[in-house]
Scaffold this motif. Structure first.
Motif, PDB file in Angstrom:
ATOM      1  N   PHE A   2      -0.278  -7.096  28.151  1.00  0.00           N
ATOM      2  CA  PHE A   2       0.740  -8.128  27.948  1.00  0.00           C
ATOM      3  C   PHE A   2       1.878  -7.588  27.074  1.00  0.00           C
ATOM      4  CE2 PHE A   2       2.692 -11.683  25.745  1.00  0.00           C
ATOM      5  CZ  PHE A   2       2.854 -12.623  26.748  1.00  0.00           C
ATOM      6  N   GLY A   3       1.528  -6.875  25.997  1.00  0.00           N
ATOM      7  CA  GLY A   3       2.539  -6.327  25.079  1.00  0.00           C
ATOM      8  C   GLY A   3       3.447  -5.315  25.759  1.00  0.00           C
ATOM      9  N   MET A   4       2.850  -4.436  26.576  1.00  0.00           N
ATOM     10  CA  MET A   4       3.641  -3.426  27.287  1.00  0.00           C
ATOM     11  C   MET A   4       4.602  -4.079  28.278  1.00  0.00           C
ATOM     12  SD  MET A   4       0.701  -0.580  27.990  1.00  0.00           S
ATOM     13  CE  MET A   4       1.672   0.282  29.221  1.00  0.00           C
ATOM     14  N   LEU A   5       4.100  -5.066  29.023  1.00  0.00           N
ATOM     15  CA  LEU A   5       4.947  -5.745  29.998  1.00  0.00           C
ATOM     16  C   LEU A   5       6.053  -6.550  29.309  1.00  0.00           C
ATOM     17  CD1 LEU A   5       2.224  -6.990  32.517  1.00  0.00           C
ATOM     18  CD2 LEU A   5       3.953  -5.245  32.944  1.00  0.00           C
ATOM     19  N   ALA A   6       5.728  -7.175  28.174  1.00  0.00           N
ATOM     20  CA  ALA A   6       6.731  -7.941  27.431  1.00  0.00           C
ATOM     21  C   ALA A   6       7.820  -7.014  26.901  1.00  0.00           C
ATOM     22  CB  ALA A   6       6.067  -8.703  26.291  1.00  0.00           C
ATOM     23  N   LEU A   7       7.436  -5.816  26.432  1.00  0.00           N
ATOM     24  CA  LEU A   7       8.400  -4.832  25.926  1.00  0.00           C
ATOM     25  C   LEU A   7       9.339  -4.373  27.053  1.00  0.00           C
ATOM     26  CD1 LEU A   7       9.214  -3.165  23.426  1.00  0.00           C
ATOM     27  CD2 LEU A   7       7.640  -1.393  24.230  1.00  0.00           C
ATOM     28  N   ILE A   8       8.757  -4.101  28.227  1.00  0.00           N
ATOM     29  CA  ILE A   8       9.564  -3.704  29.382  1.00  0.00           C
ATOM     30  C   ILE A   8      10.523  -4.832  29.760  1.00  0.00           C
ATOM     31  CG2 ILE A   8       9.450  -3.172  31.855  1.00  0.00           C
ATOM     32  CD1 ILE A   8       6.729  -1.770  31.205  1.00  0.00           C
ATOM     33  N   GLU A   9      10.030  -6.061  29.726  1.00  0.00           N
ATOM     34  CA  GLU A   9      10.854  -7.226  30.073  1.00  0.00           C
ATOM     35  C   GLU A   9      12.039  -7.361  29.117  1.00  0.00           C
ATOM     36  OE1 GLU A   9      12.141 -10.626  32.022  1.00  0.00           O
ATOM     37  OE2 GLU A   9      10.554  -9.248  32.651  1.00  0.00           O
ATOM     38  N   PHE A  10      11.766  -7.226  27.820  1.00  0.00           N
ATOM     39  CA  PHE A  10      12.840  -7.319  26.819  1.00  0.00           C
ATOM     40  C   PHE A  10      13.857  -6.191  27.005  1.00  0.00           C
ATOM     41  CE2 PHE A  10      10.470 -10.313  24.019  1.00  0.00           C
ATOM     42  CZ  PHE A  10      11.527 -11.161  23.732  1.00  0.00           C
ATOM     43  N   ALA A  15      19.179  -4.414  28.570  1.00  0.00           N
ATOM     44  CA  ALA A  15      20.024  -3.434  29.270  1.00  0.00           C
ATOM     45  C   ALA A  15      20.963  -4.128  30.248  1.00  0.00           C
ATOM     46  CB  ALA A  15      19.133  -2.429  30.004  1.00  0.00           C
ATOM     47  N   VAL A  16      20.450  -5.121  30.972  1.00  0.00           N
ATOM     48  CA  VAL A  16      21.282  -5.856  31.930  1.00  0.00           C
ATOM     49  C   VAL A  16      22.399  -6.596  31.208  1.00  0.00           C
ATOM     50  CG1 VAL A  16      21.278  -7.812  33.547  1.00  0.00           C
ATOM     51  CG2 VAL A  16      19.488  -6.070  33.702  1.00  0.00           C
ATOM     52  N   MET A  17      22.069  -7.257  30.096  1.00  0.00           N
ATOM     53  CA  MET A  17      23.093  -7.997  29.349  1.00  0.00           C
ATOM     54  C   MET A  17      24.124  -7.069  28.721  1.00  0.00           C
ATOM     55  SD  MET A  17      21.186 -11.266  27.608  1.00  0.00           S
ATOM     56  CE  MET A  17      19.851 -10.363  26.866  1.00  0.00           C
ATOM     57  N   LEU A  18      23.688  -5.884  28.307  1.00  0.00           N
ATOM     58  CA  LEU A  18      24.600  -4.905  27.723  1.00  0.00           C
ATOM     59  C   LEU A  18      25.574  -4.388  28.783  1.00  0.00           C
ATOM     60  CD1 LEU A  18      25.091  -3.440  25.006  1.00  0.00           C
ATOM     61  CD2 LEU A  18      23.687  -1.576  25.881  1.00  0.00           C
ATOM     62  N   LEU A  19      25.053  -4.116  29.974  1.00  0.00           N
ATOM     63  CA  LEU A  19      25.915  -3.639  31.063  1.00  0.00           C
ATOM     64  C   LEU A  19      26.898  -4.718  31.515  1.00  0.00           C
ATOM     65  CD1 LEU A  19      23.283  -1.693  33.177  1.00  0.00           C
ATOM     66  CD2 LEU A  19      25.221  -0.689  31.964  1.00  0.00           C
ATOM     67  N   GLU A  20      26.470  -5.987  31.422  1.00  0.00           N
ATOM     68  CA  GLU A  20      27.359  -7.075  31.818  1.00  0.00           C
ATOM     69  C   GLU A  20      28.335  -7.477  30.706  1.00  0.00           C
ATOM     70  OE1 GLU A  20      24.690 -10.165  33.000  1.00  0.00           O
ATOM     71  OE2 GLU A  20      24.326  -9.317  34.992  1.00  0.00           O
ATOM     72  N   SER A  26      25.696 -15.923  24.704  1.00  0.00           N
ATOM     73  CA  SER A  26      24.841 -15.707  25.874  1.00  0.00           C
ATOM     74  C   SER A  26      23.606 -14.891  25.507  1.00  0.00           C
ATOM     75  CB  SER A  26      25.617 -14.994  26.975  1.00  0.00           C
ATOM     76  OG  SER A  26      26.734 -15.749  27.362  1.00  0.00           O
ATOM     77  N   TRP A  27      23.788 -13.874  24.607  1.00  0.00           N
ATOM     78  CA  TRP A  27      22.670 -13.074  24.122  1.00  0.00           C
ATOM     79  C   TRP A  27      21.631 -13.977  23.456  1.00  0.00           C
ATOM     80  CZ3 TRP A  27      20.842  -7.993  23.333  1.00  0.00           C
ATOM     81  CH2 TRP A  27      21.540  -7.003  24.029  1.00  0.00           C
ATOM     82  N   THR A  28      22.103 -14.851  22.575  1.00  0.00           N
ATOM     83  CA  THR A  28      21.201 -15.728  21.816  1.00  0.00           C
ATOM     84  C   THR A  28      20.463 -16.682  22.761  1.00  0.00           C
ATOM     85  OG1 THR A  28      22.777 -15.638  19.987  1.00  0.00           O
ATOM     86  CG2 THR A  28      21.073 -17.321  19.878  1.00  0.00           C
ATOM     87  N   ALA A  29      21.203 -17.296  23.697  1.00  0.00           N
ATOM     88  CA  ALA A  29      20.579 -18.228  24.645  1.00  0.00           C
ATOM     89  C   ALA A  29      19.524 -17.523  25.492  1.00  0.00           C
ATOM     90  CB  ALA A  29      21.655 -18.850  25.529  1.00  0.00           C
ATOM     91  N   LYS A  34      13.879 -16.267  26.720  1.00  0.00           N
ATOM     92  CA  LYS A  34      12.861 -15.227  26.938  1.00  0.00           C
ATOM     93  C   LYS A  34      11.680 -15.402  25.986  1.00  0.00           C
ATOM     94  CE  LYS A  34      13.855 -12.483  29.453  1.00  0.00           C
ATOM     95  NZ  LYS A  34      13.668 -12.549  30.918  1.00  0.00           N
ATOM     96  N   ILE A  35      11.976 -15.729  24.724  1.00  0.00           N
ATOM     97  CA  ILE A  35      10.900 -15.909  23.732  1.00  0.00           C
ATOM     98  C   ILE A  35      10.045 -17.125  24.096  1.00  0.00           C
ATOM     99  CG2 ILE A  35      10.453 -16.558  21.328  1.00  0.00           C
ATOM    100  CD1 ILE A  35      12.818 -14.719  20.554  1.00  0.00           C
ATOM    101  N   MET A  36      10.688 -18.206  24.521  1.00  0.00           N
ATOM    102  CA  MET A  36       9.929 -19.405  24.921  1.00  0.00           C
ATOM    103  C   MET A  36       9.063 -19.117  26.144  1.00  0.00           C
ATOM    104  SD  MET A  36      12.779 -22.392  24.386  1.00  0.00           S
ATOM    105  CE  MET A  36      11.738 -23.672  25.047  1.00  0.00           C
ATOM    106  N   TRP A  37       9.621 -18.405  27.120  1.00  0.00           N
ATOM    107  CA  TRP A  37       8.886 -18.075  28.336  1.00  0.00           C
ATOM    108  C   TRP A  37       7.683 -17.181  28.019  1.00  0.00           C
ATOM    109  CZ3 TRP A  37       8.503 -13.356  31.212  1.00  0.00           C
ATOM    110  CH2 TRP A  37       7.995 -13.510  32.498  1.00  0.00           C
ATOM    111  N   LEU A  38       7.919 -16.132  27.222  1.00  0.00           N
ATOM    112  CA  LEU A  38       6.826 -15.231  26.842  1.00  0.00           C
ATOM    113  C   LEU A  38       5.821 -15.927  25.934  1.00  0.00           C
ATOM    114  CD1 LEU A  38       8.761 -11.874  26.299  1.00  0.00           C
ATOM    115  CD2 LEU A  38       7.022 -12.325  28.017  1.00  0.00           C
ATOM    116  N   GLY A  39       6.323 -16.836  25.083  1.00  0.00           N
ATOM    117  CA  GLY A  39       5.421 -17.589  24.200  1.00  0.00           C
ATOM    118  C   GLY A  39       4.447 -18.449  24.982  1.00  0.00           C
TER     119      GLY A  39
END
Length: 203
Positions: A2-10, A15-20, A26-29, A34-39
């Motif tokens: 779970f931790g490895m997949l969560a790290l990859i997800e983050f 990276a996607v938000m940085l490229l966009e 928008s970063w905060t939202a 993401k935190i609520m979903w992973l929680g």
């Protein structure tokens, strides 16, 4: 896992938000979402050993209450089928086996069919109960896949499997409970079949 997949997800989301070139709001939202979903998936991982059995047990309890049977074991169903089949076959001998062969054979055939029907429903019951134990014990590994959006469907399917197994057990309890109540009258009729005007039809 779970931790490895969560790290990859983050990392992927960042990276996607940085490229966009997303702004801070928008970063905060996105971070809060993401935190609520992973929680939610982490809570499922931590408490899954309690929640998943509770889902199955609740459906089982609904089936027991609706059928008014209480807890049942597969042997109860099997025993009732053997008793009914035995009563039918016992009355075949008292229905003048040699002088009325057709009626006696009909009772024997009916006894065999009854036994096979009860055996079939007993097998279904055993399979459903064993499947519930496997879902609780072995299927727990799938909760670790909730750390990423790409593997989260495995968790959803696991929960769906638990619900469908619970519904299957509930329906089996309803079916078996109805059959067990009706079979009380069937037993009386089977024992008195020889004295009926048309024993074969009654069988």
């Amino acid at each position: 896992l779970f931790g490895m997949l969560a790290l990859i997800e983050f990392a992927w989301s960042a990276a996607v938000m940085l490229l966009e070139k997303t702004d801070l709001q928008s970063w905060t939202a996105a971070l809060v979402r993401k935190i609520m979903w992973l929680g939610a998936f982490y809570a499922l991982l931590v408490y899954g050993r309690t929640w998943i059995p509770a889902i199955i047990d609740s459906f089982e309890m609904i089936g027991q209450n609706a059928a008014s049977t209480g807890p049942m074991s597969p042997s109860d169903v099997f025993d009732r089928g053997i008793e009914l089949a035995g009563a039918l076959m016992a009355t075949s001998s008292s229905a003048a086996f040699f002088t009325n062969l057709g009626t006696s054979l009909m009772m024997v055939i009916t006894g065999i069919i009854t036994a096979l029907a009860f055996i079939a429903i007993t097998v279904q019951f055993v399979v459903a109960m064993v499947e519930s134990y496997i879902i609780v014990a072995a299927g727990f590994i799938f909760l670790g896949f909730g750390g990423s959006r790409w593997t989260a469907p495995y968790v959803e399917r696991y929960i769906g499997l638990a619900v469908s197994n619970g519904v299957k057990i509930m329906l089996l309890y309803l079916l078996i409970g109805t059959g067990m109540q009706l079979s009380v009258d069937w037993m009386t009729q089977a024992q008195n079949i020889a004295s009926n005007a048309s024993p074969a039809m009654s069988a």
